[in-house]
Design a protein around this motif. Structure first.
Motif, short mmCIF file in Angstrom:
data_model
loop_
_atom_site.label_atom_id
_atom_site.label_comp_id
_atom_site.label_asym_id
_atom_site.label_seq_id
_atom_site.Cartn_x
_atom_site.Cartn_y
_atom_site.Cartn_z
N THR A 10 24.22 52.19 49.50
CA THR A 10 23.89 51.26 50.51
C THR A 10 23.86 49.85 49.71
N ILE A 11 24.67 48.93 50.11
CA ILE A 11 24.65 47.75 49.36
C ILE A 11 23.91 46.62 50.27
N THR A 12 23.66 45.60 49.87
CA THR A 12 23.14 44.61 50.54
C THR A 12 23.86 43.26 50.78
N GLU A 13 24.60 43.25 51.98
CA GLU A 13 25.28 42.10 52.20
C GLU A 13 24.80 40.57 51.97
N PRO A 18 21.68 45.72 55.40
CA PRO A 18 22.29 46.53 54.74
C PRO A 18 23.52 47.11 54.94
N ARG A 19 24.32 47.48 54.13
CA ARG A 19 25.67 48.19 54.72
C ARG A 19 25.94 49.60 53.64
N VAL A 20 26.05 50.66 54.50
CA VAL A 20 26.55 51.81 54.03
C VAL A 20 27.81 51.89 53.17
N LEU A 21 27.80 52.13 51.99
CA LEU A 21 29.35 51.81 51.39
C LEU A 21 29.79 53.30 51.30
N PHE A 22 29.23 54.34 50.79
CA PHE A 22 29.32 55.74 50.54
C PHE A 22 28.40 56.59 51.46
N GLY A 40 42.61 52.49 49.23
CA GLY A 40 41.99 52.30 50.06
C GLY A 40 41.95 50.83 50.33
N ARG A 41 41.33 50.46 51.71
CA ARG A 41 41.54 48.81 51.88
C ARG A 41 40.48 48.10 50.96
N SER A 42 40.86 46.90 51.00
CA SER A 42 40.16 45.79 50.18
C SER A 42 38.81 45.99 50.72
N GLY A 43 37.72 46.01 49.77
CA GLY A 43 36.32 45.99 50.24
C GLY A 43 35.56 47.55 50.61
N SER A 44 36.59 48.59 50.35
CA SER A 44 36.26 49.78 50.98
C SER A 44 35.41 50.76 49.83
N GLY A 45 35.32 49.87 48.73
CA GLY A 45 34.49 50.29 47.53
C GLY A 45 34.89 50.93 46.30
N LYS A 46 36.44 50.89 46.19
CA LYS A 46 37.02 51.35 45.19
C LYS A 46 36.68 51.11 43.60
N SER A 47 36.21 49.76 43.57
CA SER A 47 35.89 49.41 42.11
C SER A 47 34.36 49.83 41.97
N THR A 48 33.78 49.91 43.06
CA THR A 48 32.22 50.37 42.92
C THR A 48 32.19 52.00 42.62
N LEU A 49 33.27 52.50 43.20
CA LEU A 49 33.29 54.11 42.97
C LEU A 49 33.53 54.25 41.30
N THR A 90 39.02 47.70 33.55
CA THR A 90 38.43 46.92 34.90
C THR A 90 39.47 45.86 35.58
N GLN A 91 39.08 45.69 36.89
CA GLN A 91 39.86 44.83 37.58
C GLN A 91 40.58 43.62 37.23
N ASP A 92 39.53 42.84 36.82
CA ASP A 92 39.56 41.68 35.92
C ASP A 92 39.39 41.81 34.43
N THR A 195 44.70 51.89 42.95
CA THR A 195 45.78 51.48 42.81
C THR A 195 46.22 50.75 44.45
N HIS A 196 47.04 49.92 44.66
CA HIS A 196 47.64 49.59 45.96
C HIS A 196 49.19 49.77 45.79
N SER A 197 49.79 50.35 44.79
CA SER A 197 51.10 50.70 44.51
C SER A 197 51.52 52.08 44.76
N1 LIG Z 1 26.00 45.35 43.68
C1 LIG Z 1 26.51 44.83 44.84
N2 LIG Z 1 25.80 44.23 45.64
C2 LIG Z 1 26.34 43.82 46.97
N3 LIG Z 1 27.24 43.97 47.24
C3 LIG Z 1 28.39 44.64 46.59
C4 LIG Z 1 27.88 45.08 45.31
N4 LIG Z 1 29.12 45.77 44.64
C5 LIG Z 1 30.07 45.62 45.54
N5 LIG Z 1 29.63 45.18 46.64
C6 LIG Z 1 30.34 44.57 47.83
O1 LIG Z 1 30.64 45.92 48.23
C7 LIG Z 1 32.08 46.00 49.06
C8 LIG Z 1 33.25 46.86 48.03
O2 LIG Z 1 33.40 46.10 46.97
P1 LIG Z 1 34.58 46.61 46.04
O3 LIG Z 1 34.84 45.82 44.87
O4 LIG Z 1 33.97 48.25 45.41
O5 LIG Z 1 35.92 47.10 46.93
P2 LIG Z 1 37.13 47.41 46.71
O6 LIG Z 1 37.84 48.63 47.55
O7 LIG Z 1 37.46 47.47 45.17
O8 LIG Z 1 37.98 46.20 47.07
P3 LIG Z 1 39.43 45.43 46.32
O9 LIG Z 1 40.59 46.07 46.93
O10 LIG Z 1 39.53 43.95 46.68
O11 LIG Z 1 39.25 45.26 44.90
C9 LIG Z 1 32.50 44.57 49.12
O12 LIG Z 1 32.14 44.07 50.32
C10 LIG Z 1 31.62 43.95 47.84
O13 LIG Z 1 31.25 42.55 48.35
#
Ligand SMILES: Nc1ncnc2c1ncn2[C@@H]1O[C@H](COP(=O)(O)OP(=O)(O)OP(=O)(O)O)[C@@H](O)[C@H]1O
Ligand SMILES: [Mg+2]
Length: 220
Positions: A10-13, A18-22, A40-49, A90-92, A195-197
């Motif tokens: 769960t992340i904090t907006e 709070p928002r449940v990410l996974f 997955g869509r932008s913001g779905s949590g791919k980079s976090t995963l 990493t993405q950047d 990937t988006h590709s």
């Molecule tokens: N440590 C954190 N604290 C709060 N929010 C976070 C944290 N890490 C990520 N987020 C939020 O979690 C959501 C998922 O982020 P993430 O970067 O994983 O998405 P993504 O699927 O990789 O998106 P994109 O396709 O744009 O790269 C986003 O709304 C981001 O703002």
């Protein structure tokens, strides 16, 4: 190989809600598959995963397994795991601006001795050994991305996690990178590629979609 079991996060907006990410997400990279694509869509949590899989984010519920054993979910334990087993693109590219390209790639190799040779070999593999002495600030976006790939593969890790590894590359350079990934896969490296590709996803052994807090098989 590596697996996540029942992982919730769960992340904090920004507005503090709070928002449940996974929600009890499962993932497995098995010994017999060389590549898995995650879309997955932008913001779905791919980079976090990917950060969780890399051991860079230990703030989650659930279990991280390596070769069937649960890893202690602490930053030092996960860092040790990452050092030995995982390379991440990493993405950047997040390169250090005050170091040369070669030094940036050497930072991906744990042992100091021999790191220059491994770093140069990795730069050659991605086709930019001529940039070894340059500062990252003078690179194009595509060049910086290839430096980040070189840094991830330099220590020859068994698993490479790649977050949009060809996002800044033209199609021909993307093809070069994919050919390199194929080569590494034939030599035994496993890849998890965000990937988006569709082109890249199709070349992977398996495709997964991050959707509604879970990793799912895509609908045909
Ligand atoms: N440590 C954190 N604290 C709060 N929010 C976070 C944290 N890490 C990520 N987020 C939020 O979690 C959501 C998922 O982020 P993430 O970067 O994983 O998405 P993504 O699927 O990789 O998106 P994109 O396709 O744009 O790269 C986003 O709304 C981001 O703002
Ligand atoms: Mg992302």
């Amino acid at each position: 190989m590596i697996a996540l079991r029942d992982v919730s996060k769960t992340i904090t907006e920004p507005d503090r809600s709070p928002r449940v990410l996974f929600d009890r997400l499962d993932f497995e990279l098995s010994d017999d598959e060389r590549s898995v694509a995650i879309t997955g869509r932008s913001g779905s949590g791919k980079s976090t995963l990917l950060r969780i899989l890399a051991g860079l984010d230990t703030d989650f519920e659930g279990t991280y397994e390596h070769d069937g054993r649960a890893l202690e979910r602490t930053a030092p334990r996960m860092a040790a795991h990452r050092l030995r087993h995982i390379g991440i693109v990493t993405q950047d590219a997040d390169l250090l601006g005050d170091r040369t390209v070669l030094d940036n790639v050497r930072l991906g190799v744990p042992e100091r001795s021999g790191s220059a040779a491994l770093a140069l070999a990795a730069l050659e593999a991605v086709g930019i050994s001529h940039l070894a002495g340059k500062r990252p600030g003078r690179l194009s976006g595509g060049e910086a991305q290839r430096v980040a790939i070189a840094r991830a593969i330099a220590k020859r890790p068994p698993v490479v996690l790649a977050d949009e590894p060809t996002g800044a590359l033209d199609e021909r350079t993307e093809d070069d990178v994919l050919t390199l990934f194929d080569l590494l896969q034939r030599a035994g490296t496993r890849f998890v590629i965000v990937t988006h590709s569709g082109r890249i996803a199709q070349r992977c052994d398996r495709r997964l979609v991050l959707h509604q807090k879970q990793l799912l098989e895509p609908h045909p």
